[in-house]
Structure formats: C-alpha cells, structure tokens
Design a protein around this motif. Structure first.
Motif, short mmCIF file in Angstrom:
data_model
loop_
_atom_site.label_atom_id
_atom_site.label_comp_id
_atom_site.label_asym_id
_atom_site.label_seq_id
_atom_site.Cartn_x
_atom_site.Cartn_y
_atom_site.Cartn_z
N VAL A 102 0.97 -0.95 -0.14
CA VAL A 102 -0.02 0.05 -0.13
C VAL A 102 0.80 1.22 0.05
N LEU A 103 0.56 2.22 -0.65
CA LEU A 103 0.93 3.64 -0.67
C LEU A 103 -0.03 4.64 -0.23
N VAL A 104 0.56 5.62 0.48
CA VAL A 104 -0.30 6.67 1.03
C VAL A 104 -0.07 7.91 0.45
N VAL A 105 -0.88 8.71 -0.39
CA VAL A 105 -0.33 9.83 -1.00
C VAL A 105 -0.97 11.05 -0.17
N GLY A 106 0.24 12.00 0.35
CA GLY A 106 -0.19 13.01 1.02
C GLY A 106 0.23 13.08 2.78
N ALA A 107 0.94 14.02 3.23
CA ALA A 107 1.57 13.92 4.49
C ALA A 107 0.88 14.96 5.48
N GLY A 108 -0.59 15.37 5.09
CA GLY A 108 -1.01 16.19 6.07
C GLY A 108 -1.75 15.01 7.14
N PRO A 109 -2.58 15.67 8.15
CA PRO A 109 -3.07 15.06 9.11
C PRO A 109 -3.61 13.86 8.82
N LEU B 146 -1.25 11.12 7.43
CA LEU B 146 -0.27 10.52 8.38
C LEU B 146 -1.27 9.75 9.19
N THR B 147 -2.49 9.97 9.41
CA THR B 147 -3.27 9.09 10.36
C THR B 147 -3.39 7.58 9.38
N ALA B 148 -3.56 7.89 8.16
CA ALA B 148 -3.79 6.48 7.42
C ALA B 148 -2.57 5.72 7.63
N VAL C 220 4.44 0.66 5.19
CA VAL C 220 3.75 1.67 4.49
C VAL C 220 4.87 2.77 3.91
N VAL C 221 4.66 3.05 2.69
CA VAL C 221 5.36 4.23 2.07
C VAL C 221 4.67 5.26 1.95
N LEU C 222 4.67 6.32 2.38
CA LEU C 222 3.96 7.70 2.27
C LEU C 222 4.74 8.89 1.35
N LEU C 223 3.89 9.05 0.16
CA LEU C 223 4.75 10.07 -0.90
C LEU C 223 4.10 11.47 -0.44
N GLU C 224 4.95 12.33 -0.31
CA GLU C 224 4.53 13.78 -0.21
C GLU C 224 4.99 14.74 -1.03
N ALA C 225 4.44 15.61 -1.92
CA ALA C 225 4.94 16.64 -3.00
C ALA C 225 6.01 17.50 -2.14
N LEU D 179 1.81 13.46 14.74
CA LEU D 179 1.30 12.45 14.20
C LEU D 179 2.54 12.19 13.40
N LEU D 180 3.54 12.90 12.95
CA LEU D 180 4.62 12.73 12.25
C LEU D 180 5.73 12.11 13.00
N ALA D 181 5.92 12.28 14.25
CA ALA D 181 6.64 11.74 15.18
C ALA D 181 6.18 10.08 15.36
N ALA D 182 5.02 10.05 15.59
CA ALA D 182 4.34 8.75 15.70
C ALA D 182 4.67 7.83 14.57
N CYS D 183 4.27 8.52 13.26
CA CYS D 183 4.82 7.60 12.24
C CYS D 183 6.06 7.15 12.12
N LEU D 184 7.14 7.91 12.23
CA LEU D 184 8.64 7.66 12.56
C LEU D 184 8.73 6.41 13.51
N ARG D 185 8.14 6.62 14.73
CA ARG D 185 8.25 5.79 15.54
C ARG D 185 7.88 4.27 15.14
N ALA D 186 6.72 4.38 14.38
CA ALA D 186 6.13 3.24 13.89
C ALA D 186 6.58 2.63 12.73
N GLY D 187 7.56 3.35 12.21
CA GLY D 187 8.27 2.73 11.07
C GLY D 187 7.95 2.99 9.70
N VAL D 188 7.00 4.10 9.51
CA VAL D 188 6.39 4.44 8.17
C VAL D 188 7.89 5.05 7.43
N ARG D 189 7.73 4.72 6.02
CA ARG D 189 8.77 5.08 5.28
C ARG D 189 8.23 6.35 4.54
N PHE D 190 9.11 7.56 4.51
CA PHE D 190 8.63 8.44 3.86
C PHE D 190 9.41 8.92 2.41
#
Length: 410
Positions: free
Chosen positions: A13-20, A23-25, A36-41, A124-135
């Motif tokens: 799965v890819l998530v597009v957009g790093a707003g709140p 980040l929640t997704a 999870v890989v999150l793409l942000e413009a 939210l970003l700090a929680a994502c980094l702790r959880a291992g989300v790749r940006f």
C-alpha cells in the motif's frame, strides 16, 4: 496466498499526502502490521502556516489512541480544553456554561483538545516515524492508473507499483483527478476571515469559546473567538458585499481586531486567511477496481464551522486502512471491504455536508423569519434557557444522525 505476499517490487500500500489525514492513514496501516510508504509532494522541511484545523474531537482522539497508543494523551497534553462556552447576541450574553475541572486520569478522554494543526501534524509525524512509516518527501504524484490486480503511481522520481493506494492529497487531489472522480456540490460566494493571534501570557484572555451574533463593533458581522494552545483564533463572517481588501488584508485586520479584543492584540497577529463555505463530496470514494481509496479533502470539502474537516478525515483514514488490511489479508472479501468503506464514508460526508449547510443557513439567513427567530430566541433566553442553548448550538450544525463507520462518528 494473501495479497500481502506480493512480489518484491509491488508494495502492499502507498499513501499519498502527508497532512494529518495521510499521516493518520499511515499510522492506521502500521497498526495492522503493514509496511507503508508515504509520498509527499513538499520537502521534509516545509513550513505550514496558520492554525487551520484547531479541534481534535473525542472520537478522533479515541481513534488515534487505538492506532497509536499514547498519541491521544500527547495531543491532549499539548492542547487546551477550554472550560467555558458563551454566546452573545448584539452585545448581550444569551448563553454561558462553565464545566467543572476534571481530575486527569489515564482512561479519561476530554470532549476535544484545541491546538494548531501544525502541532497536531508534528505529533502525528513523530508517531509515524516511531512506527516505521517510510517517507518519500519531495515526490509529487503526476498520475495513478488502477488495474484489476495493482496500481501504478507515476511520480516525478519514477514509477511505483502497489496493491492499494490511499489518496490523502487534499482538495486538488491528483489521485482523485487521475480516476476521473468528480466533486459534487456548491460553494458560497460570501467569505469569512480567520485570524490567528498570539496570547499575552502575562495577561491572557479568559479561556473560553465565544460566539457573537451581529457584533456591534463590527457593523453587525458575527464573530467567534476560539482559544488554542498559545493563542486564539478570530473568525469573522463578512457580508455579501464586503471585499477582501477591507477585511482580509493584514492591515485591515489590525484595524478591526481592537473592536473585538483588547487593542494590544492588533500587534500579535500571527496569520490571516479567508475561506468560502464549500459543500463538495466526491461522487465515489474508490475507483472501479477498488484499488484506490480517497480520504479527507481528496473526497470532501466542508466549511470549518463544526470542525468536520480534519475530524472526518481521521475517521476516513482509519476506515480506509481497516478495509485495505482486510482486503490484503482476506482476498475473498476484497471488493466487499472496499465497497463498505466507500459507502459508509460517503454517507458520513453527505451528512456532514448537509449539516454544514444547515449551519450556513443559520449563520447567513436568507429568510427574514430566521432572523426574527434568532432575535426572539435572544429575547427569551433569560427566561427560557432552551432558547439560549439553541442559539449556542445552531452555528455549528447537527452532529448526530449519520450512519457512519462504527469505529468513528465523523
């Protein structure tokens, strides 16, 4: 074999957009154990000005605490819960209620916390980094093509393939446009002005939310003051023939702010913006192959009154992640899982859009009868408290009634 056992070059799965909402997704997907890989413009060091969404409601706090234990408490500790709400009609108070302080406890979730969106995103970003989300920062998405078995995402840094894409890329969503999904609804031509003001820590304003109908100092324009951690926001309802230069320009703001709050705050303005009331909902929340799911402002746009935007987006994201996790782990339920998400979250969006329209009809009454009811309610409030309660609640629209995902009201 489940879809999580995909070939190495196909991401689950890819998530597009790093707003709140995005980040929640990402957090919700990680809570299911999915990579999870999150793409942000925008770049990682982007600057996000203004308070934007202030309220994180209890339902949203509970969802965030579920997908990232402790995050709910972090947001509460860094925000404020104002104990008093007041409503004023033409300079006369018609409603006031102060809630007694509650002793903090581990299991108590307050009805909301109020902090600037940039702070919510930081946690939210700090929680994502702790959880291992790749940006992947600085990675605009140019297009998304969905197929029966996967999705191809065209980015400025090269193509990517995934089983699913969650589009959280906002009002101008390239994910939505690439699926030829349209937004249906309308927009009010009149505008509101939003001003963030830094609090004077040595002599602060009372910690209360105040809505004033037809403020006498603003020529009968209604205004709301809402505290947030470190300051407060003023939201002024402009008239149909007002111009942005007279009300939304920073110099103009400094002229009218002293008519609402003490004059010292004219020199403590942090941010000025304006918005129109939008009532837009996507005609579909998923593509025909059920591989692309839309959440947040990629799928709906509401006015900020009632705090429906970010809170509904948080519920969208958790529901989308739950559906993707089910689809990946149980391929036989893939279509049904995504369809349930799309149906329930669109119902919630339509409810929120209608509720916002109800609020707008109260805030900008087109019928003389509505104005007369408001004046009568104000006159009767001292002897009929229910009239004051109605005047207090009506500007935000109804909150109950939607058949939404059971994991989140909004």
């Amino acid at each position: 074999m489940s879809e999580t056992e995909a070939p190495q070059d196909v991401l689950p799965v890819l998530v597009v957009g790093a707003g709140p909402v995005g980040l929640t997704a990402a957090l919700a997907l990680r809570s299911h154990g999915l990579p999870v890989v999150l793409l942000e413009a925008e770049p990682e060091d982007r600057v996000r000005p203004g308070s934007r969404a202030l309220f994180v409601h209890r339902e949203s706090l509970q969802l965030l605490g579920r997908i990232s234990p402790g995050l709910d408490r972090t947001l509460v500790d860094h925000g404020v819960v104002w104990p008093t709400r007041r409503t004023v009609y033409r300079g006369r108070e018609v409603f006031a209620r102060t809630y007694p302080p509650r002793t903090p406890s581990a299991d108590f979730v307050p009805p909301f916390t109020s902090l600037r969106q940039v702070e919510t995103e930081r946690h939210l970003l700090a929680a994502c980094l702790r959880a291992g989300v790749r940006f992947r920062w600085g990675t605009p998405v140019r297009g998304v093509r969905a197929f029966e078995d996967a999705v191809e995402v065209d980015t400025e840094r090269g193509p990517l393939r995934a089983r699913y894409v969650i589009g959280a890329d906002g009002a101008r969503s390239s994910v939505r446009r690439s699926q030829e999904i349209t937004m249906e609804g309308d927009r009010s031509e009149a505008f509101h002005v939003v001003v963030d003001i830094q609090e004077d820590a040595d002599d602060p304003m009372p910690l209360e939310r105040v809505f004033t109908y037809e403020h006498p100092g603003l020529g009968g324009r209604s205004v709301m003051r809402v505290p947030f951690a470190g300051g407060f926001q003023l939201d002024v309802q402009c008239k149909d023939d007002d111009t942005p230069e007279d009300w939304a320009d920073e110099a103009a703001v400094r002229r009218w702010v002293p008519r609402v709050v003490p004059a010292k705050y004219a020199e403590r303005v942090l941010w000025v913006s304006r918005y129109h009331f939008l009532h837009l909902v996507a005609d579909r929340f998923a593509d025909a192959h059920r591989r692309v799911l839309l959440v947040g402002e990629a799928s709906h746009l509401f006015p900020p009154f009632g705090a429906r935007g970010m809170n509904s987006g948080i519920a969208d994201s958790v529901a989308a992640a739950d559906s993707v996790a089910e689809a990946l782990n149980t391929p036989g339920r893939r279509l049904r899982a995504v369809d349930e998400f799309a149906l329930l979250r669109r119902e919630a969006a339509l409810f929120n859009s209608d509720a916002a329209r109800t609020a707008l009809d109260h805030l900008r009454p087109k019928r003389r009868l509505t104005r007369l009811r408001q004046a009568a309610g104000a006159a009767l409030a001292p002897v009929l408290p229910s009239c004051g309660e109605w005047l207090e609640r009506a500007p935000y629209g109804p909150r109950n009634g939607a058949r939404t995902n059971p994991r989140g009201r909004y």
